[in-house]
Motif scaffolding. Structure first.
Motif, short mmCIF file in Angstrom:
data_model
loop_
_atom_site.label_atom_id
_atom_site.label_comp_id
_atom_site.label_asym_id
_atom_site.label_seq_id
_atom_site.Cartn_x
_atom_site.Cartn_y
_atom_site.Cartn_z
N GLU A 177 0.83 -1.21 0.00
CA GLU A 177 0.00 0.00 0.00
C GLU A 177 0.86 1.26 0.00
OE1 GLU A 177 -3.66 2.01 2.57
OE2 GLU A 177 -2.40 0.46 3.47
N GLU A 181 0.96 4.25 -2.77
CA GLU A 181 0.76 5.66 -2.40
C GLU A 181 1.92 6.52 -2.89
OE1 GLU A 181 0.20 5.85 1.78
OE2 GLU A 181 -1.76 4.84 1.75
N HIS A 199 4.29 10.36 4.87
CA HIS A 199 4.41 9.08 4.18
C HIS A 199 5.74 8.41 4.50
CE1 HIS A 199 3.81 6.15 0.94
NE2 HIS A 199 5.08 6.34 0.63
#
Length: 267
Positions: A177, A181, A199
């Motif tokens: 994931e 992203e 992030h």
């Protein structure tokens, strides 16, 4: 990769490693001298004490290396698993950041065979008595070595399986994931915005747990390497242990030299 490319905190270990190699070469010379002094005479009690002391000193030198390595692995386990100060040749044969423990038994049998072959002609003529080297391994010693070898292979297999399972987690849902992203952020030119910092924090947090797992496995692998070395030298007589440690040091130092020369020719 040269020393200039290594993170500053790793330069300390590289300097230690290079110093350790120099000390290993000196130990090799001491071992060779000791083996030649005892080559043509049976060792008395004093000789055995001196040889045992030398063997213990060399084994402790290996322990010093692994203790220091363990300390540095807490700072950067990734570099300890793939050391940039080693050659490409050495890298190709690494097992969890070092030598494969079962290789020590292959080394023992190879040196034993070579020493037995060297004196085979004298043996056939009935001129050769016991020389006390690795060509004189007794049936009892071989049985003990075989038992330790089987146990070591099982431990090695267990660690290899643990490493394989940990490596597979690189493709778990969380990182998949995060990778998606990151790709979307790059496509949308969002890499320099505030969300990118958040992030990367999530990426670092996720990788940190995996690096912790790597450190534990590396520590167990180094423990097995040291345990194997001690087990073998304890089975051997002091003089035989000297011959084994000579073979181990010669192989390690020469492969390192050959690998560095090959890398220099490739650059």
């Amino acid at each position: 990769m040269t020393g200039d490319n290594i993170a500053p905190e790793m330069n300390g270990f590289q300097a230690f490693f290079e110093s350790w190699l120099s000390e290993q070469d000196q130990h090799l010379q001491d071992l060779i001298i000791a083996s030649k002094q005892h080559q043509k005479r049976a060792a008395d009690d004093d000789d055995r004490v001196l040889l045992s002391s030398l063997v213990e000193r060399v084994v402790k030198h290996y322990e010093q290396y692994y203790n220091k390595k363990s300390q540095w692995a807490k700072q950067d386990v990734l570099r300890m698993l793939s050391p940039p100060w080693r050659s490409s040749l050495e890298d190709a044969f690494l097992w969890i950041g070092g030598w494969r423990p079962s290789m020590a038994f292959h080394l023992l049998y190879s040196k034993s065979g070579l020493q037995l072959e060297a004196s085979f002609a004298e043996l056939m003529r009935g001129l050769r008595l016991s020389t006390g080297d690795l060509g004189d391994l007794s049936h009892c010693q071989l049985t003990m070595v075989d038992k330790v070898q089987r146990r070591t292979i099982e431990d090695e297999k267990h660690l290899s399986e643990k490493m394989a399972k940990l490596q597979e987690t690189l493709a778990d849902a969380t990182l998949v994931e995060l990778a998606h992203e990151a790709t979307e952020m790059m496509r949308n030119n969002e890499v320099h915005e505030g969300g990118a910092d958040d992030h990367m924090e999530r990426v670092e947090s996720t990788l940190a747990s995996k690096e912790e797992g790597l450190e534990k496995i590396l520590h167990k692998a180094d423990d097995l390497r040291m345990k194997t070395l001690r087990n073998i030298t304890q089975i051997l007589s002091p003089l035989q242990a000297v011959h084994f440690l000579i073979a181990a040091a010669e192989l390690h130092l020469r492969v390192h030299d050959w690998g560095k020369k090959k890398d220099a020719l490739s650059n």
